[in-house]
Design a protein around this motif. Sequence first.
Motif, PDB file in Angstrom:
ATOM      1  N   LEU A  20       0.850  -1.196   0.000  1.00 32.56           N
ATOM      2  CA  LEU A  20       0.000   0.000   0.000  1.00 32.56           C
ATOM      3  C   LEU A  20       0.881   1.240   0.000  1.00 32.56           C
ATOM      4  N   SER A  21       0.301   2.318  -0.456  1.00 33.67           N
ATOM      5  CA  SER A  21       0.962   3.620  -0.334  1.00 33.67           C
ATOM      6  C   SER A  21      -0.075   4.618   0.187  1.00 33.67           C
ATOM      7  N   THR A  22       0.350   5.480   1.080  1.00 35.44           N
ATOM      8  CA  THR A  22      -0.617   6.439   1.644  1.00 35.44           C
ATOM      9  C   THR A  22      -1.063   7.454   0.597  1.00 35.44           C
ATOM     10  N   THR A  23      -0.375   7.473  -0.564  1.00 31.75           N
ATOM     11  CA  THR A  23      -0.803   8.418  -1.604  1.00 31.75           C
ATOM     12  C   THR A  23      -1.885   7.825  -2.506  1.00 31.75           C
ATOM     13  N   GLU A  44      -8.470   0.391   2.021  1.00 35.11           N
ATOM     14  CA  GLU A  44      -7.652  -0.818   1.998  1.00 35.11           C
ATOM     15  C   GLU A  44      -6.941  -1.042   3.337  1.00 35.11           C
ATOM     16  N   PHE A  45      -6.465   0.044   3.906  1.00 33.62           N
ATOM     17  CA  PHE A  45      -5.775   0.006   5.193  1.00 33.62           C
ATOM     18  C   PHE A  45      -6.744  -0.491   6.276  1.00 33.62           C
ATOM     19  N   HIS A  46      -7.937   0.055   6.252  1.00 35.99           N
ATOM     20  CA  HIS A  46      -8.954  -0.317   7.225  1.00 35.99           C
ATOM     21  C   HIS A  46      -9.296  -1.808   7.116  1.00 35.99           C
ATOM     22  N   LYS A  47      -9.435  -2.264   5.865  1.00 34.85           N
ATOM     23  CA  LYS A  47      -9.780  -3.677   5.641  1.00 34.85           C
ATOM     24  C   LYS A  47      -8.699  -4.600   6.198  1.00 34.85           C
ATOM     25  N   SER A  79       1.903  -8.544  10.790  1.00 33.66           N
ATOM     26  CA  SER A  79       3.192  -7.850  10.670  1.00 33.66           C
ATOM     27  C   SER A  79       3.041  -6.737   9.648  1.00 33.66           C
ATOM     28  N   ILE A  80       3.329  -5.514  10.058  1.00 31.78           N
ATOM     29  CA  ILE A  80       3.178  -4.367   9.160  1.00 31.78           C
ATOM     30  C   ILE A  80       4.465  -3.546   9.172  1.00 31.78           C
ATOM     31  N   LEU A  81       4.888  -3.138   7.987  1.00 32.67           N
ATOM     32  CA  LEU A  81       6.035  -2.225   7.849  1.00 32.67           C
ATOM     33  C   LEU A  81       5.536  -0.887   7.323  1.00 32.67           C
ATOM     34  N   LEU A  82       5.936   0.188   7.971  1.00 37.34           N
ATOM     35  CA  LEU A  82       5.654   1.539   7.481  1.00 37.34           C
ATOM     36  C   LEU A  82       6.992   2.196   7.179  1.00 37.34           C
ATOM     37  N   CYS A  83       7.139   2.708   5.961  1.00 36.33           N
ATOM     38  CA  CYS A  83       8.437   3.251   5.561  1.00 36.33           C
ATOM     39  C   CYS A  83       8.247   4.263   4.428  1.00 36.33           C
ATOM     40  N   PRO A  84       8.945   5.387   4.480  1.00 36.27           N
ATOM     41  CA  PRO A  84       8.792   6.388   3.406  1.00 36.27           C
ATOM     42  C   PRO A  84       9.616   6.070   2.150  1.00 36.27           C
ATOM     43  N   ALA A 110       1.377  -6.300   5.759  1.00 35.13           N
ATOM     44  CA  ALA A 110       1.330  -5.159   4.845  1.00 35.13           C
ATOM     45  C   ALA A 110       2.676  -4.433   4.857  1.00 35.13           C
ATOM     46  N   LEU A 111       3.080  -3.983   3.663  1.00 39.69           N
ATOM     47  CA  LEU A 111       4.254  -3.114   3.525  1.00 39.69           C
ATOM     48  C   LEU A 111       3.707  -1.791   2.984  1.00 39.69           C
ATOM     49  N   ILE A 112       3.777  -0.759   3.800  1.00 40.91           N
ATOM     50  CA  ILE A 112       3.089   0.488   3.463  1.00 40.91           C
ATOM     51  C   ILE A 112       4.092   1.615   3.264  1.00 40.91           C
ATOM     52  N   GLN A 113       4.043   2.207   2.089  1.00 47.91           N
ATOM     53  CA  GLN A 113       4.897   3.371   1.849  1.00 47.91           C
ATOM     54  C   GLN A 113       4.185   4.630   2.323  1.00 47.91           C
TER      55      GLN A 113
END
Lengths: 438, 438
Positions: B10-13, B20-23, B277-282, B316-319
Amino acid sequence: MNFQARPLRLSTTQTDFEAEFHKRLHWSAETDDEIEQRVADILKDVQQEGDAAVLRYTERFDALPAPSVAALELTQAELEAAFDALEPVQRHALEVAAARIRSYHQAQKQASGQSWSYRDEDGSLLGQKVTPLDRVGIYVPGGKAAYPSSVLMNAIPANVAGVEDIIMVVPTPRGEKNQLVLAAAYVAGVSRAFTIGGAQAVGALAYGTATIPKVDKITGPGNAYVASAKKRVFGLVGIDMIAGPSEILVLADGTTPPDWVAMDLFSQAEHDELAQSILLCPDAAYIEAVQEAIDRLLPTMPRAEIIAKSLNGRGALIQTRSMQEACEISNRIAPEHLEVSSDEPHRWEPVLRHAGAIFLGAYTSESLGDYCAGPNHVLPTSGTARFSSPLSVMDFQKRSSIIEVSAAGAQKLGPIANVLAQGEGLQAHGQAAVMRLR
Amino acid sequence: MNFQARPLRLSTTQTDFEAEFHKRLHWSAETDDEIEQRVADILKDVQQEGDAAVLRYTERFDALPAPSVAALELTQAELEAAFDALEPVQRHALEVAAARIRSYHQAQKQASGQSWSYRDEDGSLLGQKVTPLDRVGIYVPGGKAAYPSSVLMNAIPANVAGVEDIIMVVPTPRGEKNQLVLAAAYVAGVSRAFTIGGAQAVGALAYGTATIPKVDKITGPGNAYVASAKKRVFGLVGIDMIAGPSEILVLADGTTPPDWVAMDLFSQAEHDELAQSILLCPDAAYIEAVQEAIDRLLPTMPRAEIIAKSLNGRGALIQTRSMQEACEISNRIAPEHLEVSSDEPHRWEPVLRHAGAIFLGAYTSESLGDYCAGPNHVLPTSGTARFSSPLSVMDFQKRSSIIEVSAAGAQKLGPIANVLAQGEGLQAHGQAAVMRLR
């Protein structure tokens, strides 16, 4: 009407004491299936329909129709006006009580609610960060049992903890507002207030609606519907304890005027007929004097009927062999309120292991603690003081562990974690530690 | 078998990010009516029949017949022998972990778990007495998921709190005992241990039987039957939180080796397929590098199948746009485990408001915290870190308010209490205060 109050008389020397004592103490919260089902339905509706369900149930149960939930919000100006309109003596009482409650809870925060940390010999940082909850809901009963003091006792600890948003809900059947409750909300630092109640208010706070913000925790007393709703939303939000009937236990060595003790027993009994007042005393003559005081004072009490029902149904005057034995029995009961009505209260206090609040000495009537001594009056009931505590600042905070393992620390801890992880069959846990080894 | 793990990207943009994040985050504890009913029946039987019911259910569910519940008790000698028989490397690991956990919880007790009091200007004493619970029960799962580390994490805080009696229950299906669990019980200071489990063990601890002593609080993880039983006895005894699936959130600024982060994600995912397991990274390139590390490392993992299921189903791997945005998202999730995998973790830590445990810097793998850094590994799951806290020494203590109003204080407080009591229609409360006026 002429009421008589004759609490059960027991002596620890009688052969059937254990059985009789056990019978008198016994109380169990019966769950009512009909209430459970209605509450489940109300919560489901509030979750699905939001504001619309809140409006519908508020009209149905509180006879209070409104065009929108926004119209049910009390403005800060309205809370402030209620405070300003109080008689000076009431305003003063509310202010003094609030200031004392605030001081006590500030001391509590200072003593037990601070972040802390230390570094170990490898430079690793270990500690705990303490932060306030973001938003809490305070349930305040309305109608006949509206207690402004409960507003203070719930909202002030939240405010002292640093909670930004304190949302109060209070039902106002037929639109009748209790001005003291509104004034207390103003004094205590309530952020927003809505005139809604029952399971629908609990649901609105737990799930959030378009108008009512979702909270992180709900505290405050309520009827069977409110209690059931709080239990159901527990997990999604935090809740405080579910309270049983209120109780007082008085340990008396015979040095306090019997009238004072009789009135303290009344002050518990006047709450409702399930409330429990028990006196433990080694002095038979003193017990007799307390019974005489009960007989003499009861007719002067406006709530004599409730007091009589409570004392006859659940009260007890128990003669013990000694104050020591009285203390031991008190530890078995783990009472909500425990008065040590003695001229040497500090002799007995260390022996007393389980109680919500301990009131030391003849001058410390429970009622002073209920309103204005400073400590919280929300206390564990029905023996739960064995494992739970008064409502406190810490109930409106939460803690996060802080761990920063240094590079050197990782070398030392890695092999330890790996051995234990392998022993549990969790190889990725072990590998994550091993990877950090140089 | 060749497993593939492709956490949701996912990407926050992206425009549908919120949905999708909520799901992906969504998880709800389904209650199973059949389990609920069976647990209710088991608890009723244990309450009514005591030891006999415990024996019957232990034979039925654990295939472990016994002549008496006493025969199911593990002696201290047996616990000690299990410890003595460990390989030195395991014994050392257990000892080091226990010592560090003990140090941390002693610091915690010192910081937040002490009695305190003060006298106000009238000489009235106000404070709080902190005492340990008398007796607690520690539930330890048996069978395939036997975790000696959980024994340490539950029993040591109780021991540090000063709890006299720590009763451990651990099921041993077909009599198979996990020697590491027994050794951990020895190291942690467990007082007595019984090889029973399930709802029948929870019932035995809550109600007490002829052989098993009634406790004041029950802590420790368990399956759906255990969780349901704990919820049902809550109120009669205290319980810790009911845990949901375990989660890790990694905030990465791209400075930690991608392999380390991949393994940290694995170490959560290997618990079970519901773990998250979730990764948040810019940094998009870094996220790609972590996915490559996942692909490369997964085949080396004995629990690859569970890891793949967990990462594919719930990972999830979230940019994000920035680390700041990553921190804000973390606050919305309120994760159980939060790794700040950054070379400037102290820049981000103050921004992080809600988490069970915060792991700072690249060297602080969650697994070091799980086993031996010192802080507790029993943490609030499923977003409950918004309002609840790690298991702590304070969970094994309770507080009693202490109030001693001086004669002078009673003169000042009496009129205040009386005004407020009259305002609530509780005249006996008011009268009890007024009687103390000179």
